[in-house]
Enzyme design. Structure first.
Site, PDB file in Angstrom:
ATOM      1  N   GLU A 136       0.861  -1.191   0.000  1.00  0.00           N
ATOM      2  CA  GLU A 136       0.000   0.000   0.000  1.00  0.00           C
ATOM      3  C   GLU A 136       0.893   1.236   0.000  1.00  0.00           C
ATOM      4  OE1 GLU A 136      -1.694   0.419   4.181  1.00  0.00           O
ATOM      5  OE2 GLU A 136      -0.358  -1.298   4.349  1.00  0.00           O
ATOM      6  N   LYS A 138       2.845   4.496   1.055  1.00  0.00           N
ATOM      7  CA  LYS A 138       3.309   5.072   2.318  1.00  0.00           C
ATOM      8  C   LYS A 138       2.964   6.556   2.280  1.00  0.00           C
ATOM      9  CE  LYS A 138       7.301   5.339   5.373  1.00  0.00           C
ATOM     10  NZ  LYS A 138       7.318   6.765   5.653  1.00  0.00           N
ATOM     11  N   ASP A 140       2.750  10.364   3.152  1.00  0.00           N
ATOM     12  CA  ASP A 140       3.705  11.291   3.746  1.00  0.00           C
ATOM     13  C   ASP A 140       2.956  12.311   4.600  1.00  0.00           C
ATOM     14  OD1 ASP A 140       6.049  12.468   4.346  1.00  0.00           O
ATOM     15  OD2 ASP A 140       6.413  13.339   2.362  1.00  0.00           O
ATOM     16  N   TYR A 246      -4.396   2.413   8.599  1.00  0.00           N
ATOM     17  CA  TYR A 246      -3.584   1.325   8.044  1.00  0.00           C
ATOM     18  C   TYR A 246      -3.038   0.361   9.082  1.00  0.00           C
ATOM     19  CZ  TYR A 246       0.045   4.789   9.152  1.00  0.00           C
ATOM     20  OH  TYR A 246       0.835   5.709   9.784  1.00  0.00           O
ATOM     21  N   LYS A 334      11.097   2.701  -0.295  1.00  0.00           N
ATOM     22  CA  LYS A 334      11.075   4.133  -0.578  1.00  0.00           C
ATOM     23  C   LYS A 334      11.243   4.412  -2.071  1.00  0.00           C
ATOM     24  CE  LYS A 334      10.867   6.562   3.047  1.00  0.00           C
ATOM     25  NZ  LYS A 334      11.918   7.039   3.782  1.00  0.00           N
ATOM     26  N   CYS A 439      40.195  22.740  14.189  1.00  0.00           N
ATOM     27  CA  CYS A 439      38.765  22.927  14.406  1.00  0.00           C
ATOM     28  C   CYS A 439      38.403  24.393  14.185  1.00  0.00           C
ATOM     29  CB  CYS A 439      38.409  22.496  15.823  1.00  0.00           C
ATOM     30  SG  CYS A 439      36.716  22.932  16.273  1.00  0.00           S
ATOM     31  N   CYS A 442      37.307  25.971  17.774  1.00  0.00           N
ATOM     32  CA  CYS A 442      38.168  26.175  18.942  1.00  0.00           C
ATOM     33  C   CYS A 442      39.641  26.165  18.589  1.00  0.00           C
ATOM     34  CB  CYS A 442      37.880  25.127  20.018  1.00  0.00           C
ATOM     35  SG  CYS A 442      38.453  23.474  19.596  1.00  0.00           S
ATOM     36  N   CYS A 457      37.665  17.090  15.917  1.00  0.00           N
ATOM     37  CA  CYS A 457      38.285  18.078  16.785  1.00  0.00           C
ATOM     38  C   CYS A 457      38.746  17.381  18.061  1.00  0.00           C
ATOM     39  CB  CYS A 457      37.255  19.154  17.114  1.00  0.00           C
ATOM     40  SG  CYS A 457      37.670  20.140  18.550  1.00  0.00           S
ATOM     41  N   CYS A 463      35.937  22.694  23.461  1.00  0.00           N
ATOM     42  CA  CYS A 463      35.438  23.161  22.162  1.00  0.00           C
ATOM     43  C   CYS A 463      33.984  23.602  22.337  1.00  0.00           C
ATOM     44  CB  CYS A 463      35.519  22.048  21.127  1.00  0.00           C
ATOM     45  SG  CYS A 463      34.762  22.505  19.554  1.00  0.00           S
TER      46      CYS A 463
HETATM   47  S1  IVH Z   1       2.538   0.890   9.056  1.00  0.00           S
HETATM   48  C1  IVH Z   1       3.433  -1.385  11.381  1.00  0.00           C
HETATM   49  N1  IVH Z   1       1.569   1.863   6.829  1.00  0.00           N
HETATM   50  O1  IVH Z   1       5.404   5.714   8.062  1.00  0.00           O
HETATM   51  C2  IVH Z   1       3.994  -0.173  11.770  1.00  0.00           C
HETATM   52  N2  IVH Z   1       2.944   3.273   8.149  1.00  0.00           N
HETATM   53  O2  IVH Z   1       8.231   5.225   8.589  1.00  0.00           O
HETATM   54  C3  IVH Z   1       3.159   1.010  11.608  1.00  0.00           C
HETATM   55  N3  IVH Z   1       3.201   5.530   7.261  1.00  0.00           N
HETATM   56  O3  IVH Z   1       5.277   5.989  11.527  1.00  0.00           O
HETATM   57  C4  IVH Z   1       3.356   1.705  10.363  1.00  0.00           C
HETATM   58  N4  IVH Z   1       1.931   5.262   5.497  1.00  0.00           N
HETATM   59  O4  IVH Z   1       3.589   7.326  10.153  1.00  0.00           O
HETATM   60  C5  IVH Z   1       2.336   2.100   7.897  1.00  0.00           C
HETATM   61  N5  IVH Z   1       0.596   2.610   4.875  1.00  0.00           N
HETATM   62  C6  IVH Z   1       1.351   2.835   5.936  1.00  0.00           C
HETATM   63  C7  IVH Z   1       1.957   4.092   6.155  1.00  0.00           C
HETATM   64  C8  IVH Z   1       2.759   4.263   7.282  1.00  0.00           C
HETATM   65  C9  IVH Z   1       2.691   6.111   6.181  1.00  0.00           C
HETATM   66  C10 IVH Z   1       4.111   6.199   8.202  1.00  0.00           C
HETATM   67  C11 IVH Z   1       3.773   6.027   9.651  1.00  0.00           C
HETATM   68  C12 IVH Z   1       4.997   5.451  10.288  1.00  0.00           C
HETATM   69  C13 IVH Z   1       6.047   5.792   9.298  1.00  0.00           C
HETATM   70  C14 IVH Z   1       7.196   4.812   9.382  1.00  0.00           C
END
Ligand code: IVH
Length: 711
Positions: A136, A138, A140, A246, A334, A439, A442, A457, A463
């Protein structure tokens, strides 16, 4: 609130409310809502008050007087009531019933294949055994945990540090995608998901903010965060936030047997779930889904920064468990970083808390993936010179010079980096960069140890940069996390000689509190209330968890996870402290027996305690350090040290170890007098003999399984 800046911007504050006509009153209420809203944000969120307490109160009273005369004109974002009588109150804290997790990352198809094969290995499954995953987008945004009891929303909390977040219930209730009542939900249900803002709403919000002369946001995520973390829920209500569910936290009954069915159930209860969610039966299908989602990225209408894969079978998720703060059963794949070309205007050297000299590129500002970038990391001197750590070429050996056109990239949250340089456009007078050998802060020699890519340093605490960076680290979120004492305040206090070492933070009130010749409340930007709040926040952190103290010391190689391991192993500060003294005498077996502590970290710990034991002891004298809790106190192995040996037949060694740790036990690699229990499978050899010699209890795998299952 104590500054008197901005008073000259409020001449209308003199017009008597009784003299205002309806139009003027409406305009006036709008201005007050905006100004008081900004003042609130400035005070609570940015720690930079724009109104004094008296002005704030006077404006609120004025707002109330006008509202009383024109009840029809009361605005949805009225500053009355919502701000509360005591605007100094920040969000209350909420401890999550179950930790809010983060995700580890994959950057390539190989990483995804490794993730899947790692899971098979952990579970002891061969390559043919069926294993399904979900995929699914991710999102942002920022994560939020919603707690429902008997179908009613009882509270909403931000992630915070994963254990404790901020109570934003009033704000969450204003979000349309968040149901306040549920049908067919378990009695206790914590729903987790992401709060985000669409591209369209983000653009409209920024336009409106600019018109009102308010703050504009760099990207939708910042806008979502800024809107959710409003003390005035009226402001949140006026911002178009959305929510995708999610995941979940505490449950009184399971939602389903699989991730996909559980998400479908959340959808049926009225939550928005992502329409691009897919169930995949192979790595190939996972990568296909990734490609499909990436292709639609630009047209989704909201920001995503990758694809999250989760193991579908919830029983298997449970067996895999966690690696400190990330589940073993999920990963974020990612998207590749965004890139742009710009000019390198200069290279600055920053000195970090461990003395590392880090080159920072000062760039002609350029937009990379929607964010304006003007700084980027250049890593170290070899990177600038076009060499890797072993002396081999990088960028085919092209060095980077001030004046060059360089390619910048950034992935998600991380600091932008420089990828490449365009030699065809290099100015004629551009000279190779010569990295400083002293450095810049300092003047002490900056030395590169053999095998280290970083120049450091040698000034230690003399420092100023190291001293102040360490203090900043000390108060940072995963460390002491003192409300009202951020990097900015630490710098100012340090500059004025108010704090030099961590202990000084805890004596601030004695030295600059009530009755003292110089007082915090008289400093610029401070007042009676904010000073008292800070003293109270400091007092609050005198009682603190062991792991936070260890992390806060800022010892090289000791991050949050390692600090947690050390705390769990030693349990109390005294035990940890004497182990550090023992290790300095060469007795470091115990330290090295901790899984996750290697010779490099052990050496760093010893060095730190040798160099700064006195400063550290002076600090801990004024603290009340809580012993580390055995994580699962009701388990028979909590707090015990276990060793596994021989062949295990019912679970892999990795699973056995993870299970033991989840039950609060420590797992060591070697048998010693500190071992409590040896689990010996067939073929156990010298460890079993040693355990017998030492009189340590030895059990077989069956007995271990009964123990681990609590039976
Ligand atoms: S699952 C199982 N699913 O990404 C652990 N996280 O880098 C819970 N996030 O803190 C996360 N979309 O804020 C999950 N489809 C998705 C997501 C998601 C965004 C975020 C979430 C998490 C962060 C981790």
């Amino acid at each position: 609130m104590s500054t008197d800046r901005d008073t000259d911007q409020t001449p209308w504050a003199d017009t008597d409310p009784d003299q205002l006509g309806a139009d003027a009153a409406a305009r006036e209420l709008a201005r007050l809502a905006d100004l008081l809203g900004r003042a609130n944000t400035a005070y609570h969120t940015n720690d930079a008050p724009i109104l004094s307490d008296a002005e704030f109160d006077a404006l609120r009273a004025r707002n109330a007087a006008i509202e009383a005369r024109f009840p029809d004109l009361v605005r949805p974002d009225s500053p009355a009531g919502q701000i509360g009588a005591a605007p100094a109150e920040a969000f209350a804290k909420i401890r999550h019933a179950r930790r809010m997790l983060s995700l580890s990352n994959a950057f390539s198809p190989e990483d995804v294949a490794d993730f899947v094969s790692g899971i098979r290995r952990f579970l002891g499954l061969d390559a043919e055994a069926a294993l399904a995953f979900t995929a699914e987008p991710k999102i942002d945004g920022l994560s939020l945990s919603l707690r429902y009891e008997h179908g009613r929303l009882v509270h909403a909390a931000t992630r915070g540090d994963g254990e404790t977040g901020e109570n934003v219930t009033a704000n969450a209730r204003t979000i349309e995608d968040i149901p306040t009542t549920l049908q067919g939900a378990p009695d206790i249900l914590e729903v987790r998901g992401e709060v985000y803002m669409s591209h369209e709403d983000f653009a409209a919000l920024n336009t409106r903010q600019a018109e009102l002369g308010g703050k504009t946001f760099a990207n939708p995520r910042n806008a979502a965060a800024g809107s959710l973390r409003q003390l005035d829920a009226g402001i949140t209500a006026a911002r178009p936030l959305r929510f995708f569910a999610y995941a979940w936290g505490e449950l009184s009954a399971p939602l389903a047997a699989t991730q996909s069915d559980a998400i479908a159930r959340l959808g049926a209860m009225g939550f928005q779930t992502n329409p691009h969610f897919r169930r995949c039966e192979s790595v190939a299908q996972m990568l296909d889904t990734y490609a499909g989602i990436e292709a639609q990225r630009a047209s989704l209408g909201y920001d995503i920064d990758g694809v999250v894969y989760k193991l579908d079978d919830l029983k298997l998720q449970d067996r895999l468990g966690l690696r400190s703060t990330t589940p073993r059963w999920a990963i974020a794949h990612k998207f590749p970083a965004e890139r742009a070309w710009t000019v390198l205007d200069g290279i600055d050297i920053q000195v970090g808390r461990t003395g590392a000299l880090s080159p920072v590129a000062r760039l002609r500002p350029v937009t990379v993936g929607g964010v304006v970038v003007s700084n980027a990391t250049l890593h170290n001197e070899d990177y600038i010179a076009g060499r890797d750590s072993r002396g081999g070429p990088i960028r085919e050996g092209r060095d980077i010079r001030v004046g060059d056109r360089v390619e910048v990239y950034r992935a998600g949250d991380v600091i932008p980096k420089i990828r490449d340089v365009d030699l065809s456009r290099r100015p004629e007078d551009a000279a190779p960069y010569s990295f400083p050998e002293t450095c810049p802060e300092c003047g002490s020699p900056a030395i590169r140890e053999p095998g280290d890519s970083v120049r450091r340093c040698t000034g230690g605490l003399i420092c100023p940069a190291q001293a102040v960076e360490r203090l900043k680290h000390f108060v940072s979120r995963a460390a002491f996390d003192i409300e009202g004492l951020g990097a900015k305040q630490v710098e100012a206090f340090w500059r004025d000689g108010w704090i030099a070492t961590p202990r000084d933070i805890f004596t601030l009130r004695d030295r600059f509190g009530p009755g003292q010749p110089r007082q915090l409340k008289n400093r610029e930007g401070w007042g009676e209330k904010s000073a008292e709040n800070l003293f109270a926040a400091i007092e609050d952190k005198r009682r603190i968890e062991l792991a936070r103290v260890i992390f806060a010391l800022g010892i090289r190689h000791v991050g949050e996870t390692s600090a947690g391991l050390l705390a769990a192993h030693y349990g109390t500060w005294d035990a940890f402290r004497s182990a550090m003294s023992d290790a300095a005498q060469g007795h470091d077996d115990d330290l090295l027996s901790i899984d996750g502590v290697g010779p490099v970290m052990a050496r760093a710990l010893v060095t730190a305690f040798q160099a700064e034991g006195d400063t550290i002891d002076a600090l801990t004298e004024v603290l009340d350090i809580l012993p580390a809790e055995a994580r699962a106190t009701d388990s028979p192995v909590a707090g015990k040290t276990l060793v596994f040996t021989g062949t295990l037949e019912r679970m892999t060694r990795a699973e056995a170890k993870a299970r033991a740790e989840a039950l609060g036990a420590k797992v060591a690699g070697t048998v010693s007098a500190r071992t409590d229990l040896l689990i010996a499978g067939p073929g156990a050899g010298s460890k079993a003999r040693k355990a017998a010699d030492l009189g340590i209890e030895v059990i077989d795998e069956e007995a271990w399984l009964r123990l681990a299952q609590g039976g």
